[in-house]
Write a protein that holds these residues in place. Structure first.
Motif: not given
Length: 341
Positions: A194, A212-215
Motif C-alpha cells: 500500500g 499498489n493495492y489502492h490502485r
C-alpha cells in the motif's frame, strides 16, 4: 534503568526499573540498538500476543549490544563481547524438539524487554541462540537477526523453486525481507503493498513487479494476468489480516503452496473453499517463528551484505521517543526504527 513496559492496548510507558542481574547461566547485555518490528506494532495495538507475552510486561524483542555482566557457570562469553540474542530458544527435549521441529517447541523460552538500557538473556537463549556480532556489522543491522530468521524459516517452508512466480502480499519489513530472500532464491516476485515508497524499496531488493493495492480493483485477477491465467506458483501472505489470507488463497494456481505467514488476531477465522482446496491440490501452510538454524543463517546473511537490509531502517531515535515511533509505525511513516538507549 529506563525501560518500556506495555500495560495494554496502546498503553506503553517508559519507567525506571531495576537494572537486571544475571542468575546462573544468564548474561546481561547493554543494549546498543533495539529495532521496532511489525509484531511489536500488532502487540501494541492489540494489547498482547497469543504466544510471547501478556501485559504488564517489558516490551520489545529485537536487540543487539555488548555483554555487561556474566552469570555463574557461563562459559564462552565475557564482558565486552558484542552479541545479538534471539528472543527465544527451544528446550531441545520435548516431543517437537526431538523431531527437530523447534518452532513448535512446547517450552519455548521467550524473552522480551529490548526497549531498555539493559536486557537479561535467559540461560536457554545463552546456550542456543546467543551469537557473536561480526566487527563490521552495526548493532542496528544485527538486531534484525530475529525477524530475518523467521523469514528464512518461512521461505524454506514455501516450496519455492528457481523461476517460480511468487505473489507476495504485504510491504512491511517482513514482506520486504521475504522479497529479498525469494529473489535471492531465483524466484520472480510480484510484490503487492500500500506504499509507493516501500514498493520502491522492494524494487531495490530485485522484485520483478510492484503493485499498489489502492490502485487495483482485483488483486487475484492481476496475479492471474501475470501468470498466463493460472495464478502464482507460491503465494506468501505477510500482513496478518484474515481477509488477506483469503485473498492469498484466491491468488494461487492449482498445485500451489500458500504460506499464511502473517499472524492474525486471536480467535479470527477464514473461509476456505473445500472444492478449490481439494480439486486444485493446494498446500496451505501456517509458518511460525524460527529455529536456531535460521537464526545463524540470518546473522550470516546480514553480515554478508548481499541484500540491502539497511534500507529497512527508516530512522534512529533515542528510547525516550519510543511512543511517538509507534504512532509513526501505525501511520506507516516508518518501516523499522533503531531505538538507542
Amino acid at each position: 534503568m529506563l525501560a518500556a513496559v506495555l500495560y495494554g492496548k496502546e498503553d506503553l510507558r517508559l519507567e525506571q526499573i531495576a537494572t537486571p542481574v544475571p542468575a546462573p547461566g544468564e548474561v546481561v547485555i547493554r543494549v546498543g540498538a533495539a529495532t521496532t518490528c511489525g509484531t511489536d506494532l500488532k502487540v501494541w495495538r492489540r494489547g498482547g500476543h497469543a504466544k510471547m507475552l501478556k501485559p504488564p510486561t517489558p516490551f520489545g524483542h529485537e536487540a543487539a549490544g555488548t555483554i555487561a555482566a556474566v552469570g555463574e557457570g557461563v562459559t564462552g562469553w565475557q564482558v565486552g563481547d558484542r552479541v545479538v540474542a534471539n528472543n527465544s530458544a527451544p528446550c531441545m527435549t520435548c516431543f517437537f524438539c526431538q523431531k527437530q521441529e523447534y518452532s513448535l517447541c512446547t517450552h519455548l523460552s521467550f524473552n522480551n524487554g529490548t526497549f531498555a538500557e539493559y536486557l537479561k538473556i535467559p540461560a536457554p537463549i545463552v546456550q542456543h541462540n546467543l551469537l557473536h556480532i561480526p566487527d563490521h556489522l552495526s548493532d542496528a543491522l544485527a538486531a534484525m537477526t530475529e525477524p530475518l530468521a523467521c523469514v528464512l524459516h518461512g521461505a524454506a517452508r514455501s516450496n519455492v523453486k528457481p523461476s517460480d512466480r511468487v505473489a507476495l502480499l504485504g510491504d512491511g519489513a517482513i514482506g520486504l525481507m521475504f522479497a529479498g530472500e525469494l529473489v535471492r532464491q531465483g524466484a520472480e516476485v510480484f510484490l503487492f503493498g500500500g506504499s509507493d515508497r516501500r514498493l520502491e524499496i522492494g524494487e531495490q531488493f530485485g522484485v520483478a513487479k510492484t503493485f499498489n493495492y489502492h490502485r487495483l480493483a482485483d488483486i487475484p485477477a492481476q496475479v492471474k494476468a501475470l501468470t498466463d491465467g493460472w495464478g502464482a506458483d507460491v503465494v506468501i501472505e505477510a500482513t496478518g489480516l484474515p481477509a488477506v489470507w483469503e485473498m492469498a488463497i484466491a491468488c494461487a494456481r492449482p498445485g500451489a503452496t500458500v504460506n499464511l505467514f502473517g499472524g492474525c488476531p486471536r480467535d479470527t477465522t477464514i473461509t476456505v473453499s473445500t472444492e478449490q482446496l481439494h480439486y486444485s491440490e493446494l498446500t496451505l501452510k501456517g509458518v511460525f517463528h524460527s529455529t536456531p538454524q535460521y537464526v545463524r543463517a540470518a546473522l550470516e546473511l546480514l553480515a554478508s551484505g548481499t541484500l540491502p537490509f539497511k534500507l529497512l531502517i527508516s530512522d534512529h531515535q533515542p528510547l525516550k521517543n519510543l511512543e511517538q515511533v509507534f504512532y509513526d509505525m501505525r501511520d506507516r511513516k516508518v518501516i523499522k526504527v533503531a531505538m538507542q538507549p
